[in-house]
Design an enzyme around this catalytic site. Sequence first.
Site, PDB file in Angstrom:
ATOM      1  N   ALA A 242       0.689  -0.998  -0.209  1.00  0.00           N
ATOM      2  CA  ALA A 242       0.292  -0.003   0.029  1.00  0.00           C
ATOM      3  C   ALA A 242       0.998   1.204  -0.103  1.00  0.00           C
ATOM      4  O   ALA A 242       2.065   1.218   0.471  1.00  0.00           O
ATOM      5  CB  ALA A 242      -1.008   0.067   1.166  1.00  0.00           C
TER       6      ALA A 242
ATOM      7  N   GLY B 257       0.409  -5.066   1.066  1.00  0.00           N
ATOM      8  CA  GLY B 257      -0.625  -5.173   0.112  1.00  0.00           C
ATOM      9  C   GLY B 257      -0.118  -5.869  -1.151  1.00  0.00           C
ATOM     10  O   GLY B 257      -1.291  -6.414  -1.699  1.00  0.00           O
TER      11      GLY B 257
ATOM     12  N   GLU C 195      -0.523  -9.319  -0.150  1.00  0.00           N
ATOM     13  CA  GLU C 195      -2.032  -9.522   0.198  1.00  0.00           C
ATOM     14  C   GLU C 195      -2.986  -9.796  -0.941  1.00  0.00           C
ATOM     15  O   GLU C 195      -3.789 -10.458  -1.275  1.00  0.00           O
ATOM     16  CB  GLU C 195      -2.559  -8.472   1.086  1.00  0.00           C
ATOM     17  CG  GLU C 195      -1.920  -8.599   2.409  1.00  0.00           C
ATOM     18  CD  GLU C 195      -2.145  -7.273   3.390  1.00  0.00           C
ATOM     19  OE1 GLU C 195      -1.914  -6.215   2.856  1.00  0.00           O
ATOM     20  OE2 GLU C 195      -2.882  -7.325   4.273  1.00  0.00           O
TER      21      GLU C 195
ATOM     22  N   GLU D 150       4.418  -4.639   7.849  1.00  0.00           N
ATOM     23  CA  GLU D 150       3.609  -3.559   8.406  1.00  0.00           C
ATOM     24  C   GLU D 150       3.893  -3.365   9.933  1.00  0.00           C
ATOM     25  O   GLU D 150       3.958  -2.350  10.185  1.00  0.00           O
ATOM     26  CB  GLU D 150       1.965  -4.263   8.373  1.00  0.00           C
ATOM     27  CG  GLU D 150       1.405  -4.066   7.015  1.00  0.00           C
ATOM     28  CD  GLU D 150       1.558  -5.464   5.974  1.00  0.00           C
ATOM     29  OE1 GLU D 150       2.438  -6.224   6.417  1.00  0.00           O
ATOM     30  OE2 GLU D 150       0.970  -5.297   5.278  1.00  0.00           O
TER      31      GLU D 150
HETATM   32  N1  DAK Z   1       4.644   3.054  -1.047  1.00  0.00           N
HETATM   33  C1  DAK Z   1       4.725   4.419  -1.765  1.00  0.00           C
HETATM   34  N2  DAK Z   1       6.023   4.287  -2.604  1.00  0.00           N
HETATM   35  C2  DAK Z   1       6.970   3.447  -2.584  1.00  0.00           C
HETATM   36  C3  DAK Z   1       6.340   2.182  -1.852  1.00  0.00           C
HETATM   37  C4  DAK Z   1       5.378   2.088  -1.090  1.00  0.00           C
HETATM   38  N3  DAK Z   1       4.929   1.103  -0.513  1.00  0.00           N
HETATM   39  N4  DAK Z   1       7.366   1.251  -2.041  1.00  0.00           N
HETATM   40  C5  DAK Z   1       8.319   1.760  -2.881  1.00  0.00           C
HETATM   41  N5  DAK Z   1       7.888   3.206  -3.180  1.00  0.00           N
HETATM   42  C6  DAK Z   1       8.471   4.133  -3.961  1.00  0.00           C
HETATM   43  C7  DAK Z   1       9.749   4.810  -3.321  1.00  0.00           C
HETATM   44  O1  DAK Z   1       9.288   5.589  -2.238  1.00  0.00           O
HETATM   45  C8  DAK Z   1      10.690   5.323  -4.482  1.00  0.00           C
HETATM   46  O2  DAK Z   1      10.162   6.593  -4.856  1.00  0.00           O
HETATM   47  P1  DAK Z   1      10.812   7.828  -5.233  1.00  0.00           P
HETATM   48  O3  DAK Z   1      11.724   8.062  -3.993  1.00  0.00           O
HETATM   49  O4  DAK Z   1      11.804   7.380  -6.430  1.00  0.00           O
HETATM   50  O5  DAK Z   1      10.022   8.891  -5.478  1.00  0.00           O
HETATM   51  C9  DAK Z   1      10.392   4.231  -5.554  1.00  0.00           C
HETATM   52  O6  DAK Z   1       9.327   3.682  -5.090  1.00  0.00           O
HETATM   53  C10 DAK Z   1      11.374   3.378  -5.821  1.00  0.00           C
HETATM   54  O7  DAK Z   1      11.602   2.859  -4.310  1.00  0.00           O
HETATM   55  P2  DAK Z   1      13.128   2.547  -3.696  1.00  0.00           P
HETATM   56  O8  DAK Z   1      13.857   3.653  -4.094  1.00  0.00           O
HETATM   57  O9  DAK Z   1      12.962   2.310  -2.214  1.00  0.00           O
HETATM   58  O10 DAK Z   1      13.637   1.060  -4.374  1.00  0.00           O
HETATM   59  P3  DAK Z   1      14.693   0.066  -3.892  1.00  0.00           P
HETATM   60  O11 DAK Z   1      14.825  -0.869  -4.881  1.00  0.00           O
HETATM   61  O12 DAK Z   1      15.733   0.800  -3.057  1.00  0.00           O
HETATM   62  O13 DAK Z   1      13.732  -0.624  -2.720  1.00  0.00           O
HETATM   63  C11 DAK Z   1      11.875  -1.835  -1.739  1.00  0.00           C
HETATM   64  C12 DAK Z   1      12.724  -1.329  -3.003  1.00  0.00           C
HETATM   65  C13 DAK Z   1      10.404  -2.605  -2.032  1.00  0.00           C
HETATM   66  C14 DAK Z   1      12.819  -2.601  -1.103  1.00  0.00           C
HETATM   67  C15 DAK Z   1      11.670  -0.329  -1.101  1.00  0.00           C
HETATM   68  O14 DAK Z   1      10.804   0.432  -1.820  1.00  0.00           O
HETATM   69  C16 DAK Z   1      10.617  -0.508   0.169  1.00  0.00           C
HETATM   70  O15 DAK Z   1      11.070  -1.327   1.284  1.00  0.00           O
HETATM   71  N6  DAK Z   1       9.278  -0.302  -0.224  1.00  0.00           N
HETATM   72  C17 DAK Z   1       8.230  -0.472   0.885  1.00  0.00           C
HETATM   73  C18 DAK Z   1       7.687  -1.707   1.116  1.00  0.00           C
HETATM   74  C19 DAK Z   1       6.760  -1.690   2.247  1.00  0.00           C
HETATM   75  O16 DAK Z   1       7.035  -1.402   3.427  1.00  0.00           O
HETATM   76  N7  DAK Z   1       5.555  -2.080   1.711  1.00  0.00           N
HETATM   77  C20 DAK Z   1       4.597  -2.382   2.772  1.00  0.00           C
HETATM   78  C21 DAK Z   1       3.817  -1.274   2.857  1.00  0.00           C
HETATM   79  S1  DAK Z   1       2.633  -1.257   4.132  1.00  0.00           S
HETATM   80  C22 DAK Z   1      -4.567  -0.683   5.889  1.00  0.00           C
HETATM   81  C23 DAK Z   1      -4.617  -1.160   4.478  1.00  0.00           C
HETATM   82  C24 DAK Z   1      -3.501  -1.654   4.154  1.00  0.00           C
HETATM   83  C25 DAK Z   1      -2.319  -1.757   4.663  1.00  0.00           C
HETATM   84  C26 DAK Z   1      -2.234  -1.512   5.950  1.00  0.00           C
HETATM   85  C27 DAK Z   1      -3.337  -1.035   6.775  1.00  0.00           C
HETATM   86  N8  DAK Z   1      -5.844  -0.282   6.565  1.00  0.00           N
HETATM   87  C28 DAK Z   1      -5.989   1.190   6.202  1.00  0.00           C
HETATM   88  C29 DAK Z   1      -6.538  -1.192   7.127  1.00  0.00           C
HETATM   89  C30 DAK Z   1      -1.186  -2.336   3.854  1.00  0.00           C
HETATM   90  C31 DAK Z   1      -0.063  -1.854   4.404  1.00  0.00           C
HETATM   91  C32 DAK Z   1       1.185  -2.014   3.362  1.00  0.00           C
HETATM   92  O17 DAK Z   1       1.352  -2.457   2.469  1.00  0.00           O
END
Ligand code: DAK
Length: 261
Positions: free
Chosen positions: A63, A108, A111, A131
């Site tokens: 997400a 997400g 998921e 998360e």
């Molecule tokens: N959200 C927003 N932007 C993201 C992103 C994300 N999840 N993942 C990557 N990006 C963006 C980065 O910010 C970056 O943008 P710029 O800085 O270039 O503008 C671009 O994508 C490239 O990312 P990186 O530069 O970080 O690329 P790397 O290869 O160095 O790293 C990575 C890739 C996937 C390891 C890293 O980007 C990363 O850790 N991303 C976050 C992964 C993550 O934590 N995903 C889980 C998100 S939490 C809910 C509903 C849903 C959810 C929760 C509650 N309710 C409201 C009930 C769900 C939650 C989640 O999914």
Amino acid sequence: MGFVTYEQEGFVGLITINRPKALNALNSEVLKDLEAVIDAVDLDNTRALILTGAGEKSFVAGADIGEMSTLTKAEGEAFGKIGNDVFRKIETLPIPVIAAVNGFALGGGCEIAMSCDIRLCADNAIFGQPEVGLGITPGFGGTQRLARIVGVGKAKEMIYTAFNIKADEAYRIGLVNAVYTQEELLPAAKKMAAKIASNAPIAVRACKKAINDGLDATMDDAIVIEEKLFGSCFESEDQKNGMSAFLNKQKIKDLGGFQNK
Ligand code: DAK
């Protein structure tokens, strides 16, 4: 649709989440586009779908953390509902959906893959539920679907530790059905979808419904669900043609295209 593209090849539809600059992270616009694309699928002429992400690096990196970072409790619940509604729509679509996981499938992303019927992945795929490291729980069904797919113990380990796993481990624990090279992934998903589409569509739909509905029922009730869906196939042309072809030692040419009477 801006963030989601759709291509139809015969009876198979290919849905691509297309926000590669943000590694296909799901913000509310992407989720709305995805829902609109799914709603527009012509179910009379489509027998299987493939869901993938644009680019070579990521399926869906979760997400959108930027969008989520400023949400209030009410907004968080509303965001969760948009995602949950579209994920549940995928899960309960009458036709099978194959996730072709081409890279990161985090939060997400993991998921949404789990709301699909079958997961295939590339050897660069990374799965995880990070998360708790962000101060939240999985919010798009991760606590529920991961436990059902890989078992309670493994799901709890992945969710509590927030460790990511690679493609080979995802295969070992049953999170994905098969691992391919990046080049082979989409052709393999298309081949599987085409095989599904070559079978009797009413029967395939009945199988999806029987498996899904049965999982939420007691075994006694689940068997009744299967009996009723099995019975419904006897009102289809495919059942008559399929069985008479077998009895006449002929190859069945034309399964499908026949609606229930
Ligand atoms: N959200 C927003 N932007 C993201 C992103 C994300 N999840 N993942 C990557 N990006 C963006 C980065 O910010 C970056 O943008 P710029 O800085 O270039 O503008 C671009 O994508 C490239 O990312 P990186 O530069 O970080 O690329 P790397 O290869 O160095 O790293 C990575 C890739 C996937 C390891 C890293 O980007 C990363 O850790 N991303 C976050 C992964 C993550 O934590 N995903 C889980 C998100 S939490 C809910 C509903 C849903 C959810 C929760 C509650 N309710 C409201 C009930 C769900 C939650 C989640 O999914």
